[in-house]
Enzyme design. Sequence first.
Site, mmCIF file in Angstrom:
data_model
loop_
_atom_site.group_PDB
_atom_site.id
_atom_site.type_symbol
_atom_site.label_atom_id
_atom_site.label_comp_id
_atom_site.label_asym_id
_atom_site.label_seq_id
_atom_site.Cartn_x
_atom_site.Cartn_y
_atom_site.Cartn_z
ATOM 1 N N LYS A 1 0.770 -1.156 0.016
ATOM 2 C CA LYS A 1 0.037 -0.020 -0.200
ATOM 3 C C LYS A 1 0.844 1.281 0.185
ATOM 4 O O LYS A 1 0.375 2.288 -0.621
ATOM 5 C CB LYS A 1 -0.875 -0.024 1.050
ATOM 6 C CG LYS A 1 -2.060 -1.212 1.297
ATOM 7 C CD LYS A 1 -2.926 -1.087 2.604
ATOM 8 C CE LYS A 1 -2.147 -0.859 3.969
ATOM 9 N NZ LYS A 1 -1.539 -2.070 4.294
ATOM 10 N N ARG B 1 -8.744 1.435 9.395
ATOM 11 C CA ARG B 1 -8.464 -0.138 9.754
ATOM 12 C C ARG B 1 -9.348 -0.888 10.557
ATOM 13 O O ARG B 1 -9.296 -2.128 10.991
ATOM 14 C CB ARG B 1 -7.094 -0.357 10.436
ATOM 15 C CG ARG B 1 -5.964 0.086 9.575
ATOM 16 C CD ARG B 1 -4.856 -0.289 10.024
ATOM 17 N NE ARG B 1 -3.636 0.179 9.426
ATOM 18 C CZ ARG B 1 -2.480 -0.037 9.445
ATOM 19 N NH1 ARG B 1 -1.940 -0.938 9.927
ATOM 20 N NH2 ARG B 1 -1.445 0.990 8.750
ATOM 21 N N ARG C 1 11.947 -6.483 4.806
ATOM 22 C CA ARG C 1 11.980 -5.174 4.474
ATOM 23 C C ARG C 1 12.826 -4.509 5.479
ATOM 24 O O ARG C 1 12.945 -4.710 6.578
ATOM 25 C CB ARG C 1 10.538 -4.910 4.776
ATOM 26 C CG ARG C 1 10.013 -3.497 4.824
ATOM 27 C CD ARG C 1 8.674 -3.304 4.706
ATOM 28 N NE ARG C 1 7.776 -3.061 5.889
ATOM 29 C CZ ARG C 1 6.362 -2.901 6.149
ATOM 30 N NH1 ARG C 1 6.070 -2.489 4.829
ATOM 31 N NH2 ARG C 1 5.913 -2.957 7.048
ATOM 32 N N ARG D 1 12.027 -2.186 11.027
ATOM 33 C CA ARG D 1 11.025 -1.690 11.744
ATOM 34 C C ARG D 1 10.627 -2.721 12.982
ATOM 35 O O ARG D 1 10.654 -3.947 12.889
ATOM 36 C CB ARG D 1 9.676 -1.651 11.010
ATOM 37 C CG ARG D 1 9.516 -0.176 10.233
ATOM 38 C CD ARG D 1 8.549 -0.236 9.308
ATOM 39 N NE ARG D 1 6.966 -0.692 9.780
ATOM 40 C CZ ARG D 1 5.859 -0.376 9.196
ATOM 41 N NH1 ARG D 1 5.962 0.064 7.969
ATOM 42 N NH2 ARG D 1 4.913 -0.815 9.923
ATOM 43 N N ARG E 1 -0.001 -8.182 13.768
ATOM 44 C CA ARG E 1 -0.400 -7.454 12.704
ATOM 45 C C ARG E 1 -1.321 -8.159 11.871
ATOM 46 O O ARG E 1 -2.469 -7.622 11.487
ATOM 47 C CB ARG E 1 0.707 -6.832 12.030
ATOM 48 C CG ARG E 1 1.458 -5.815 13.059
ATOM 49 C CD ARG E 1 2.765 -5.350 12.225
ATOM 50 N NE ARG E 1 2.592 -4.474 11.270
ATOM 51 C CZ ARG E 1 3.447 -4.497 10.153
ATOM 52 N NH1 ARG E 1 4.480 -5.067 10.352
ATOM 53 N NH2 ARG E 1 3.311 -3.436 9.482
HETATM 54 P P1 AMP Z 1 1.702 0.677 8.991
HETATM 55 O O1 AMP Z 1 2.963 1.333 8.642
HETATM 56 O O2 AMP Z 1 0.764 1.268 8.200
HETATM 57 O O3 AMP Z 1 1.916 -0.675 8.953
HETATM 58 O O4 AMP Z 1 1.352 1.037 10.545
HETATM 59 C C1 AMP Z 1 2.001 0.552 11.587
HETATM 60 C C2 AMP Z 1 1.469 0.717 12.862
HETATM 61 O O5 AMP Z 1 0.825 1.893 13.126
HETATM 62 C C3 AMP Z 1 0.318 -0.230 12.775
HETATM 63 O O6 AMP Z 1 0.566 -1.696 12.887
HETATM 64 C C4 AMP Z 1 -0.525 0.306 13.983
HETATM 65 O O7 AMP Z 1 -0.039 -0.217 15.262
HETATM 66 C C5 AMP Z 1 -0.476 1.598 13.780
HETATM 67 N N1 AMP Z 1 -1.484 2.097 12.786
HETATM 68 C C6 AMP Z 1 -1.385 2.829 11.658
HETATM 69 N N2 AMP Z 1 -2.654 3.223 11.318
HETATM 70 C C7 AMP Z 1 -3.336 2.685 11.918
HETATM 71 C C8 AMP Z 1 -5.017 2.877 11.833
HETATM 72 N N3 AMP Z 1 -5.708 3.438 11.009
HETATM 73 N N4 AMP Z 1 -5.480 2.311 13.043
HETATM 74 C C9 AMP Z 1 -4.976 1.888 14.177
HETATM 75 N N5 AMP Z 1 -3.681 1.503 14.007
HETATM 76 C C10 AMP Z 1 -2.878 2.241 13.117
#
Ligand code: AMP
Length: 212
Positions: free
Chosen positions: A13, A88, A127, A157, A168
């Site tokens: 994404k 989400r 990654r 990360r 996740r």
């Molecule tokens: P991402 O970089 O999109 O994988 O997001 C990393 C982490 O940020 C996720 O595993 C969640 O802990 C938090 N996070 C990001 N966006 C959201 C969201 N819309 N709702 C809840 N947690 C989020």
Amino acid sequence: MIVVLLGPPGAGKGTQGERIAAHLGVPKIATGDVLRAAVKAGTELGLEAKGFMDRGDLVPDAVILGIIKDALAQPAQAKGVILDGVVRTVPQAEGLAAVARELGKKVDVVLAFDIADDALIARLSGRTMCDVCQTPYTGKNRGEKCAKNDGGTLVRRRDDEPDAIRTRLKAYREQTAPVLDWYVAKGAQVAHLDAVGSVDDVLKRALTAVGR
Ligand code: AMP
């Protein structure tokens, strides 16, 4: 045009969101990037979110809805915005719909990234990410320098460690997958995208899906 990118972690994404946004000439917002920047800066938002993120759990809806409100109100988003990982849970989808409505807008397209779990796990565990600009890389090792010459070093990360990846994916299945059904039930334009393939091939599919 508001485009919501929905899909499990590692589906691409972020990578595709950047390219779709550049193609449409609109900004991209990723709540994950906003939260990581807040954690790095040690702000109140960052302190609140860090524990959830490190474990791979979702950050509470109220926190995310605050970010969505602030982000959509920015004038830069007048022409549209690509929302990457911003929605989400069903309450977040409802919250986004309400904020958009207040601004006289709506979600125009939901792009659902389809990809199998084994492909995701392989991607996420291979990654790395620049510790300065957050650009994600696959096929580059920890300790290498960021290609953007910003002095950044590639790191893994914390939530790409195996335990957090499992959490996740579980959060995705239990809390995010129902969002897709919610959009379908609301009559939104939902386009499914085969997320496996070269970056260029997936981008072509994405642009076709958003009608460009
Ligand atoms: P991402 O970089 O999109 O994988 O997001 C990393 C982490 O940020 C996720 O595993 C969640 O802990 C938090 N996070 C990001 N966006 C959201 C969201 N819309 N709702 C809840 N947690 C989020």
